[in-house]
Design a protein around this motif. Structure first.
Motif, PDB file in Angstrom:
ATOM      1  N   UNK A 173      58.716  38.697  33.826  1.00 38.11           N
ATOM      2  CA  UNK A 173      58.359  37.443  34.491  1.00 38.11           C
ATOM      3  C   UNK A 173      56.970  37.590  35.080  1.00 38.11           C
ATOM      4  N   UNK A 174      56.326  36.445  35.340  1.00 43.31           N
ATOM      5  CA  UNK A 174      55.032  36.456  35.993  1.00 43.31           C
ATOM      6  C   UNK A 174      53.864  36.565  35.041  1.00 43.31           C
ATOM      7  N   UNK A 175      52.672  36.677  35.634  1.00 38.51           N
ATOM      8  CA  UNK A 175      51.448  36.817  34.861  1.00 38.51           C
ATOM      9  C   UNK A 175      50.475  37.721  35.590  1.00 38.51           C
ATOM     10  N   UNK A 176      49.324  37.942  34.989  1.00 41.52           N
ATOM     11  CA  UNK A 176      48.331  38.829  35.587  1.00 41.52           C
ATOM     12  C   UNK A 176      46.932  38.360  35.223  1.00 41.52           C
ATOM     13  N   UNK A 177      45.965  38.841  36.002  1.00 41.48           N
ATOM     14  CA  UNK A 177      44.554  38.671  35.677  1.00 41.48           C
ATOM     15  C   UNK A 177      43.889  40.020  35.853  1.00 41.48           C
ATOM     16  N   UNK A 178      43.234  40.505  34.817  1.00 45.71           N
ATOM     17  CA  UNK A 178      42.585  41.807  34.843  1.00 45.71           C
ATOM     18  C   UNK A 178      41.081  41.624  34.779  1.00 45.71           C
ATOM     19  N   UNK A 179      40.372  42.516  35.463  1.00 41.39           N
ATOM     20  CA  UNK A 179      38.913  42.463  35.473  1.00 41.39           C
ATOM     21  C   UNK A 179      38.350  43.527  36.397  1.00 41.39           C
ATOM     22  N   UNK A 180      37.194  43.257  36.950  1.00 41.59           N
ATOM     23  CA  UNK A 180      36.571  44.205  37.871  1.00 41.59           C
ATOM     24  C   UNK A 180      37.255  44.137  39.228  1.00 41.59           C
ATOM     25  N   UNK A 181      36.954  45.112  40.069  1.00 41.18           N
ATOM     26  CA  UNK A 181      37.516  45.114  41.421  1.00 41.18           C
ATOM     27  C   UNK A 181      37.095  43.872  42.203  1.00 41.18           C
ATOM     28  N   UNK A 182      35.859  43.431  42.000  1.00 39.69           N
ATOM     29  CA  UNK A 182      35.374  42.238  42.703  1.00 39.69           C
ATOM     30  C   UNK A 182      36.169  41.007  42.278  1.00 39.69           C
ATOM     31  N   UNK A 183      36.406  40.869  40.970  1.00 37.77           N
ATOM     32  CA  UNK A 183      37.160  39.721  40.450  1.00 37.77           C
ATOM     33  C   UNK A 183      38.577  39.708  41.015  1.00 37.77           C
ATOM     34  N   UNK A 184      39.220  40.850  41.044  1.00 38.17           N
ATOM     35  CA  UNK A 184      40.611  40.928  41.502  1.00 38.17           C
ATOM     36  C   UNK A 184      40.706  40.715  43.009  1.00 38.17           C
ATOM     37  N   UNK A 185      39.850  41.382  43.777  1.00 39.59           N
ATOM     38  CA  UNK A 185      39.919  41.256  45.237  1.00 39.59           C
ATOM     39  C   UNK A 185      39.611  39.835  45.694  1.00 39.59           C
ATOM     40  N   UNK A 186      38.744  39.145  44.965  1.00 38.97           N
ATOM     41  CA  UNK A 186      38.447  37.747  45.306  1.00 38.97           C
ATOM     42  C   UNK A 186      39.710  36.887  45.192  1.00 38.97           C
ATOM     43  N   UNK A 187      40.538  37.151  44.188  1.00 40.09           N
ATOM     44  CA  UNK A 187      41.747  36.360  44.001  1.00 40.09           C
ATOM     45  C   UNK A 187      42.810  36.648  45.062  1.00 40.09           C
ATOM     46  N   UNK A 188      42.773  37.796  45.660  1.00 39.74           N
ATOM     47  CA  UNK A 188      43.767  38.115  46.691  1.00 39.74           C
ATOM     48  C   UNK A 188      43.602  37.231  47.918  1.00 39.74           C
TER      49      UNK A 188
END
Length: 543
Positions: free
Chosen positions: A344-359
């Protein structure tokens, strides 16, 4: 005067003593010195200032204590009913239904849906006792029902309980969620990854997290409904290119750059949004060409691999593995844990900046409860299985080829899907326009560039020459095919569409979901059943 003063002296003594006692007791209270300093600094030898502040305090207290409504408490405007009149009104009242009644078409569709008893797998058992071959469920890698995953899920359930009980940013994230994010990032070869609890809301949260009013998005006209909602929420400027036509994309990018230079507009954040394998028709994007255009015109790429993750590539890593493109070339790589890993669910992968921005800015991440721990562990186990068993993807592709060999040669079927796509969309190929509605021209294969050669308007999501078809007729024929195949022991489904809500009306199709859990013989048997059903139903339409 002296007599008067002498008579009032006891009173002054009492008042002085009371004031001293009151002052002594006041300074014994916690925080009293702070209040005293505030009163002294506020008074400033100005009685008018002190009176004003006292008035404001009294007004604030009165406002807080008074009634919030201005209802007439006298009751003179209310109608009085006796007991008999009240009973009559109650008997006459008919509550409105919570939802509209189903139409005959909706009732027929609901009745035609088969009911599975027990777990959903490659060969589920229906409520009528019949066991069927399942080509309707997204179980590409055959992980649904895997015994090792089930055992890990049971152990996790006993340790962590059922739900996470909160959003990830508060107390919903547990060590297993963090581990899955690390597993996904390591599996894809990116710096980091973020986990969303629902696959549909992943891409529709990623887009508005980065794209705001004034930014520019160039999107494919054939993107799925979730991406469409993300574009709508972002409120940014959207330009469109023809479905899976990268020449059209290049023309749109060139036109945007020329317009910017002409107006001398400043550079803004610019994105290209598309899918790896399109949910609507199973077509596949040319990722190397996308990367080339993104670098040439300086755009960021948001790639939705909800269908391609777990179904293409040597170990299921998606288009980056299939085309041997480094994953860090894709700025935001979005995928589905539900489709690719049977969880279940989904994900978004990328750089640390991209991921931390989404948090902080990913709405679905911030406001939705985290995934249950057992589903998270199941996904991590699925990644481990894909790493250690690359033969799963070889079996899947072999099954896809076995099905396509049979169905590609059927005259009454057209297939817009890529040969490597695990989702195979089947359109009805009617023999002539005479079977269509008199006002509807023959159907076109898919959303594509106009046959006249003129470029489509990038301001409109609709191509210059939109494909036209008789949706009602084709849906009826496809439903007959579904029911005929089910009678022969093969479970398939029509691709469900939100008519009137999507940007473009999508042509009806049957969507086959090929699974590695079936062997080649089962897939050939299922394909022959589907072929026979099409020939029978479309042949009946010809007569």
């Amino acid at each position: 005067m002296s007599a008067t003063t002498s008579s009032l002296e006891p009173l002054f003594t009492i008042l002085s003593y009371s004031y001293a006692t009151l002052e002594t007791n006041f300074y014994k209270l916690p925080g009293s010195s702070v209040v005293a300093r505030y009163v002294k600094s506020s008074h400033q030898n100005d009685p008018g200032r002190t009176l004003l502040e006292v008035f404001l305090i009294i007004f604030a207290i009165r406002t807080l204590l008074q009634s919030r409504t201005r209802a007439d408490n006298s009751g003179k405007h209310f109608i009085s009913f006796d007991e008999k009149e009240i009973d009559e009104l109650v008997d006459e009242w008919t509550p409105e239904p919570l939802a509209a009644e189903l139409s005959p078409k909706e009732q027929a569709e609901l009745a035609s849906i088969p009911v599975i008893v027990g777990p959903t797998g490659p060969k589920p058992k229906l409520s009528n006792g019949k066991t069927v071959l399942n080509l309707a469920s997204y179980n590409f890698t055959g992980l649904a029902g895997n015994e090792d995953i089930k055992q890990s899920g049971v152990e996790t359930l006993r340790k962590y309980g059922l739900g996470s009980c909160g959003p990830p940013g508060f107390y919903g994230n547990q060590d297993v969620h963090i581990q899955l994010e690390k597993d996904i990032a390591d599996f894809l070869g990116t710096e980091s990854a973020i986990l969303y609890s629902q696959a549909f809301s992943t891409i529709s949260s990623v887009i508005p997290a980065f794209c705001k009013r004034g930014d520019l998005i160039v999107a494919d006209r054939g993107v799925n409904f979730s991406i469409q909602k993300g574009l709508q929420i972002s409120r940014c400027t959207v330009r469109w290119y023809d479905h899976n036509d990268l020449n059209s994309l290049e023309q749109v990018l060139e036109a945007i750059e020329k317009e910017r230079q002409k107006k001398r507009s400043p550079l803004t954040r610019r994105f290209i949004v598309t899918e790896g394998i399109f949910d609507h028709d199973g077509a596949m994007s040319d990722l190397p060409k996308l990367i080339e255009l993104k670098l040439k015109f300086k755009y960021r790429l948001i790639l939705d691999e909800s269908i391609s993750f777990g179904s293409v590539g040597r170990t299921g890593r998606g288009l980056t593995e299939l085309y041997n493109v480094p994953a860090d070339q894709v700025d935001m790589l979005v995928g589905s844990v539900a489709n690719g890993l049977a969880s279940a669910g989904g994900f978004c992968a990328g750089t640390n900046i991209v991921v931390n921005h989404q948090r902080i800015n990913g709405t679905s991440f911030v406001f939705s409860a985290a995934m249950p721990a057992l589903l998270t562990v199941a996904a991590s186990e699925g990644i481990s299985i894909l790493r250690n068993t690359p033969s799963i993807l070889s079996t899947l592709q072999e099954n896809i080829r076995a099905v396509r060999v049979i169905l590609d040669r059927v005259d009454c079927i057209s297939i817009p899907s890529h040969p490597a796509s695990a989702t195979i969309h089947l359109h009805v190929k009617l023999p002539s326009p005479m079977h269509l509605s008199p006002r509807v021209p023959p159907p076109s294969p898919s959303l594509s560039s106009s046959s006249s050669g003129k470029p489509s308007n990038p301001l409109s999501p609709t191509p210059r020459e939109a494909p036209q078809f008789d949706a009602e007729l084709e849906e009826k024929l496809l439903q007959d095919v579904v029911e005929e195949a089910l009678a022969q022991g093969v479970l398939i489904t029509r691709a469900k569409r939100l008519r009137g809500q999507e940007l473009n009306d999508i042509r009806p199709s049957i969507r086959l979901a090929i699974s590695a859990a079936l062997n080649k013989k089962d897939c050939e048997k299922a394909a022959n059943v589907v072929k026979a059903a099409f020939v029978k139903i479309v042949g009946r339409q010809r007569r």
